[in-house]
Design a protein around this motif. Structure first.
Motif, PDB file in Angstrom:
ATOM      1  N   SER A  24      -9.791  38.239  12.241  1.00 27.22           N
ATOM      2  CA  SER A  24      -9.782  36.676  11.692  1.00 27.22           C
ATOM      3  C   SER A  24     -10.171  37.610   9.803  1.00 27.22           C
ATOM      4  O   SER A  24     -10.568  36.638   8.922  1.00 27.22           O
ATOM      5  CB  SER A  24     -11.158  36.133  11.520  1.00 27.22           C
ATOM      6  OG  SER A  24     -12.261  36.991  11.869  1.00 27.22           O
ATOM      7  N   ASP A  28     -11.562  34.978   6.685  1.00 31.77           N
ATOM      8  CA  ASP A  28     -13.003  35.599   6.594  1.00 31.77           C
ATOM      9  C   ASP A  28     -14.035  36.211   5.580  1.00 31.77           C
ATOM     10  O   ASP A  28     -14.854  36.363   5.450  1.00 31.77           O
ATOM     11  CB  ASP A  28     -13.770  35.090   7.932  1.00 31.77           C
ATOM     12  CG  ASP A  28     -13.371  37.008   8.800  1.00 31.77           C
ATOM     13  OD1 ASP A  28     -12.895  37.364   8.008  1.00 31.77           O
ATOM     14  OD2 ASP A  28     -14.220  37.186  10.285  1.00 31.77           O
ATOM     15  N   ASP A  85     -12.085  41.751  11.936  1.00 30.80           N
ATOM     16  CA  ASP A  85     -12.713  40.474  10.972  1.00 30.80           C
ATOM     17  C   ASP A  85     -14.399  40.842   9.768  1.00 30.80           C
ATOM     18  O   ASP A  85     -13.708  42.520   9.414  1.00 30.80           O
ATOM     19  CB  ASP A  85     -13.677  39.683  11.428  1.00 30.80           C
ATOM     20  CG  ASP A  85     -14.788  40.250  12.453  1.00 30.80           C
ATOM     21  OD1 ASP A  85     -15.282  41.637  12.352  1.00 30.80           O
ATOM     22  OD2 ASP A  85     -15.546  40.056  13.846  1.00 30.80           O
ATOM     23  N   HIS A  87     -16.930  41.564   9.128  1.00 33.21           N
ATOM     24  CA  HIS A  87     -17.809  42.688   9.875  1.00 33.21           C
ATOM     25  C   HIS A  87     -17.893  43.584  10.619  1.00 33.21           C
ATOM     26  O   HIS A  87     -18.367  44.408   9.895  1.00 33.21           O
ATOM     27  CB  HIS A  87     -18.603  41.694  11.798  1.00 33.21           C
ATOM     28  CG  HIS A  87     -18.511  40.121  11.345  1.00 33.21           C
ATOM     29  ND1 HIS A  87     -19.121  39.657  10.178  1.00 33.21           N
ATOM     30  CD2 HIS A  87     -18.221  38.953  12.526  1.00 33.21           C
ATOM     31  CE1 HIS A  87     -19.236  37.957  10.686  1.00 33.21           C
ATOM     32  NE2 HIS A  87     -18.325  37.680  11.414  1.00 33.21           N
ATOM     33  N   ARG A 111     -22.071  40.758  16.623  1.00 28.95           N
ATOM     34  CA  ARG A 111     -21.108  39.670  15.631  1.00 28.95           C
ATOM     35  C   ARG A 111     -21.322  37.881  15.745  1.00 28.95           C
ATOM     36  O   ARG A 111     -21.130  37.743  15.020  1.00 28.95           O
ATOM     37  CB  ARG A 111     -19.629  40.277  15.688  1.00 28.95           C
ATOM     38  CG  ARG A 111     -19.332  41.460  15.343  1.00 28.95           C
ATOM     39  CD  ARG A 111     -17.483  42.323  15.408  1.00 28.95           C
ATOM     40  NE  ARG A 111     -17.844  42.064  16.416  1.00 28.95           N
ATOM     41  CZ  ARG A 111     -16.184  41.869  16.545  1.00 28.95           C
ATOM     42  NH1 ARG A 111     -15.037  41.540  15.952  1.00 28.95           N
ATOM     43  NH2 ARG A 111     -15.138  42.566  18.250  1.00 28.95           N
ATOM     44  N   ASN A 112     -21.639  37.413  16.856  1.00 31.62           N
ATOM     45  CA  ASN A 112     -21.449  36.184  16.882  1.00 31.62           C
ATOM     46  C   ASN A 112     -22.763  35.618  16.127  1.00 31.62           C
ATOM     47  O   ASN A 112     -22.777  34.894  16.211  1.00 31.62           O
ATOM     48  CB  ASN A 112     -21.758  35.599  19.030  1.00 31.62           C
ATOM     49  CG  ASN A 112     -20.974  37.005  19.833  1.00 31.62           C
ATOM     50  OD1 ASN A 112     -20.568  36.932  19.587  1.00 31.62           O
ATOM     51  ND2 ASN A 112     -21.419  36.869  21.411  1.00 31.62           N
ATOM     52  N   VAL A 115     -21.784  36.085  12.638  1.00 31.82           N
ATOM     53  CA  VAL A 115     -20.681  34.863  11.942  1.00 31.82           C
ATOM     54  C   VAL A 115     -21.516  33.989  11.936  1.00 31.82           C
ATOM     55  O   VAL A 115     -20.962  32.932  10.490  1.00 31.82           O
ATOM     56  CB  VAL A 115     -19.207  35.116  13.488  1.00 31.82           C
ATOM     57  CG1 VAL A 115     -20.010  34.057  13.782  1.00 31.82           C
ATOM     58  CG2 VAL A 115     -18.264  34.194  12.069  1.00 31.82           C
ATOM     59  N   ARG A 234     -21.623  25.111  16.207  1.00 31.03           N
ATOM     60  CA  ARG A 234     -21.040  24.983  15.345  1.00 31.03           C
ATOM     61  C   ARG A 234     -20.908  23.344  14.036  1.00 31.03           C
ATOM     62  O   ARG A 234     -20.353  22.853  14.019  1.00 31.03           O
ATOM     63  CB  ARG A 234     -19.208  25.346  15.001  1.00 31.03           C
ATOM     64  CG  ARG A 234     -18.864  26.477  15.408  1.00 31.03           C
ATOM     65  CD  ARG A 234     -19.491  27.777  13.856  1.00 31.03           C
ATOM     66  NE  ARG A 234     -19.123  28.883  14.564  1.00 31.03           N
ATOM     67  CZ  ARG A 234     -20.051  30.326  15.086  1.00 31.03           C
ATOM     68  NH1 ARG A 234     -20.901  29.680  15.604  1.00 31.03           N
ATOM     69  NH2 ARG A 234     -19.715  31.351  15.164  1.00 31.03           N
ATOM     70  N   TYR A 324     -21.045  32.224  23.089  1.00 33.46           N
ATOM     71  CA  TYR A 324     -20.263  32.295  22.305  1.00 33.46           C
ATOM     72  C   TYR A 324     -19.014  32.422  22.776  1.00 33.46           C
ATOM     73  O   TYR A 324     -18.590  33.034  24.371  1.00 33.46           O
ATOM     74  CB  TYR A 324     -20.339  33.335  21.348  1.00 33.46           C
ATOM     75  CG  TYR A 324     -18.473  33.766  20.282  1.00 33.46           C
ATOM     76  CD1 TYR A 324     -18.794  33.433  19.715  1.00 33.46           C
ATOM     77  CD2 TYR A 324     -18.131  34.893  20.918  1.00 33.46           C
ATOM     78  CE1 TYR A 324     -18.159  33.385  18.283  1.00 33.46           C
ATOM     79  CE2 TYR A 324     -17.071  34.447  19.813  1.00 33.46           C
ATOM     80  CZ  TYR A 324     -16.828  33.743  18.932  1.00 33.46           C
ATOM     81  OH  TYR A 324     -16.002  34.192  17.764  1.00 33.46           O
ATOM     82  N   LYS A 326     -14.449  32.355  21.889  1.00 33.92           N
ATOM     83  CA  LYS A 326     -13.729  32.965  20.243  1.00 33.92           C
ATOM     84  C   LYS A 326     -12.428  31.382  19.607  1.00 33.92           C
ATOM     85  O   LYS A 326     -12.618  31.711  18.449  1.00 33.92           O
ATOM     86  CB  LYS A 326     -12.763  33.532  20.912  1.00 33.92           C
ATOM     87  CG  LYS A 326     -11.767  34.672  19.878  1.00 33.92           C
ATOM     88  CD  LYS A 326     -12.611  35.387  18.692  1.00 33.92           C
ATOM     89  CE  LYS A 326     -12.513  36.399  17.332  1.00 33.92           C
ATOM     90  NZ  LYS A 326     -11.963  37.409  18.003  1.00 33.92           N
ATOM     91  N   GLN A 329     -14.282  30.778  15.955  1.00 37.55           N
ATOM     92  CA  GLN A 329     -13.469  31.505  15.439  1.00 37.55           C
ATOM     93  C   GLN A 329     -12.329  30.540  14.506  1.00 37.55           C
ATOM     94  O   GLN A 329     -11.980  30.044  13.443  1.00 37.55           O
ATOM     95  CB  GLN A 329     -13.325  32.396  15.949  1.00 37.55           C
ATOM     96  CG  GLN A 329     -12.045  33.058  14.677  1.00 37.55           C
ATOM     97  CD  GLN A 329     -11.364  34.889  14.403  1.00 37.55           C
ATOM     98  OE1 GLN A 329     -11.904  35.336  14.918  1.00 37.55           O
ATOM     99  NE2 GLN A 329     -10.378  34.687  14.941  1.00 37.55           N
ATOM    100  N   VAL A 332     -13.728  28.170  11.047  1.00 36.89           N
ATOM    101  CA  VAL A 332     -13.938  29.254   9.665  1.00 36.89           C
ATOM    102  C   VAL A 332     -13.011  28.571   8.868  1.00 36.89           C
ATOM    103  O   VAL A 332     -13.273  27.738   8.058  1.00 36.89           O
ATOM    104  CB  VAL A 332     -14.098  30.636   9.697  1.00 36.89           C
ATOM    105  CG1 VAL A 332     -14.379  31.272   8.217  1.00 36.89           C
ATOM    106  CG2 VAL A 332     -15.201  31.133  10.900  1.00 36.89           C
TER     107      VAL A 332
END
Ligand code: ARG
Length: 465
Positions: A24, A28, A85, A87, A111-112, A115, A234, A324, A326, A329, A332
């Motif tokens: 990403s 990102d 990504d 991160h 990372r969850n 992000v 989200r 979470y 994927k 993603q 974004v």
């Protein structure tokens, strides 16, 4: 084989196409600053727990600041084989710069949550900017409304001439929708500003990290209240897209009016050269492309909500299992694209409005006496006749005018009196557009005092900011 952050338990390399499918960073990376600020705050919180020594903290902060500088100056070199990504890219680079201490930064963190922090911080800053631009647009509408206060134009329903109104009143009708957008934006901003830091991958933080401190340090309004929900959340993106879709519908309707009013057939306004383009074939053409693009981009922004809701995101959000996944993603890109599009559209609209040429004489020429038929009916209402009856009488007068082929103001008084004996010579006073407009002087009406009150309300709103 590329060394991936999470590669410890893997024995085979990732498939090349799978790596591209999964990455990403290509989109990102715009979140780099938020990612670094989130990490600096997290490092400070780890230091408070003595997981990082003061020395390690200052190494990490210094290193992260250098990474930020590299991004800002366009010097960050992406490792296309391992930077999955923003991160992982930032952490990889931090390790190269400061060495061992970098490995402690991710203690207890996922990372969850990262992000979420990045998206919310970035979006929060962007939404603040959108609010400021929206204010500029409103200030411009108020200034133009004040400047052209004396100008009258036909008001339309069904795109048919209806009643005379002030040009300023028409302009402020569009501003009114934008004020609604500004008010709704506050709720979106508040819901976006919930800090995920400290929720871990899904279950929470095992080191007693100070979530209040981190939220405050990053300027969040609140701390996200549930770790499982947080990494799955989200809703703020859906909020932003819904908000933006309605705002774009408003900009599109204003564009549509202006495009129509700038045709030779109307000629009420002219879009400045700076916001128009010409034709490669027809030398005489000047086209209002700025407004057509805004109208077109409204479709694009609504398409993003379609993307996130109908065909993709909200549809898959509804079937995503706990915490979470994927799929998230996929939220974004529409968020970034939507905000950029809305920001540009608002800036362009501000420019179009600030430079708009207004042609009062054309508007005046479009005013016809039949638009005062309601005022004729109202004349008799003031003499005690029920409106349903006066409506009929005024209708008969319009018909008489049509039959005689003259404007109703030019019909002899006898014609009026034949239709109703209550008409007297002073009916001639009805045929004055200015007076018609000035009679509509209640709150929200088109009289100059009502319009001035609207202008003042906008000016007050803008000053509060
Ligand atoms: N790039 C990812 C996203 O946008 C970051 C989170 C990755 N987390 C994970 N468990 N793979 O959602």
């Amino acid at each position: 084989t590329p060394t991936l952050l999470w590669g410890g338990r893997f024995t085979e390399a990732i498939d090349d196409l799978m790596f591209q499918f999964n990455e990403s960073l290509s989109f990102d990376k715009v979140l780099y600053k938020a990612d670094i600020h989130g990490s600096i705050t997290y490092a400070k919180a780890l230091n408070k727990l003595n997981i990082l020594s003061d020395e390690e903290l200052s190494e990490i902060v210094g290193g992260l600041q250098q990474v930020e500088k590299e991004w800002a100056e366009g010097k960050f070199v992406i490792d296309v084989k391992s930077d999955e990504d923003i991160h992982t890219a930032n952490e990889r680079r931090l390790g190269e710069i400061i060495g061992k201490a970098a490995g402690k930064l991710h203690t207890g963190r996922s990372r969850n949550e990262q992000v979420g922090v990045d998206m919310r911080l970035w979006a929060g800053e962007q939404l603040d900017q959108l609010a400021a631009i929206l204010m500029d647009v409103l200030a411009t509408t108020a200034a133009q409304a004040k400047e052209y206060l004396p100008v009258l134009m036909p008001g339309y329903t069904h795109l048919q001439r209806a009643q005379p109104v002030r040009f300023s009143h028409w302009l402020l009708s569009h501003a009114t929708f934008l004020i609604g957008d500004l008010n709704r934006l506050k709720g979106v901003q508040e819901r976006t500003s919930a800090c995920p830091l400290g929720v871990g991958a899904l279950a929470g933080n095992p080191f007693g990290i100070d979530r209040e401190f981190m939220a405050k340090d990053l300027g969040f309004v609140s701390v996200h209240p549930n770790s499982l929900a947080c990494v799955a959340d989200r809703d703020f993106v859906v909020d932003i897209l819904q908000w933006a879709s309605l705002l774009m519908a408003h900009l599109s309707r204003l564009s549509e009016d202006l495009i129509l009013f700038s045709t030779a057939e109307f000629g009420f306004v002219q879009v400045a050269d700076a916001y128009s383009t010409g034709s490669s074939l027809m030398p005489q053409k000047k086209n209002p492309d700025s407004l057509e693009l805004i109208r077109g981009k409204a479709g694009r922004v609504m398409g993003q909500i379609a993307h996130t809701q109908a065909s993709g995101f909200l549809a898959s959000l509804k079937s995503l299992p706990t915490s979470y996944n994927k799929d998230l993603q996929e939220s974004v890109e529409p968020m970034i694209d939507c905000i950029k599009t809305v920001s540009t559209c608002l800036r362009i609209m501000q420019g179009v409005l600030a430079t708009l040429k207004v042609h009062p004489e054309k508007m005046k020429a479009a005013l016809t006496d039949d638009m005062l038929a309601t005022d004729v009916a109202d004349y008799l209402v003031r003499k005690g006749v029920p409106f349903r009856q006066t409506h009929h009488i005024a209708g008969a007068i319009v018909r008489r005018g049509e039959e005689a082929g003259v404007a109703i103001s030019k019909l002899p008084l006898e014609d009026f009196q034949q239709i109703s004996p209550l008409f007297e010579a002073d009916v001639a006073d009805v045929f004055d557009f200015e007076k018609s407009v000035e009679r509509r002087n209640t709150y929200g009406g088109t009289s100059s005092s009502s319009v001035l009150a609207q202008i003042e309300a906008i000016q007050k709103l803008v000053q509060q900011q």
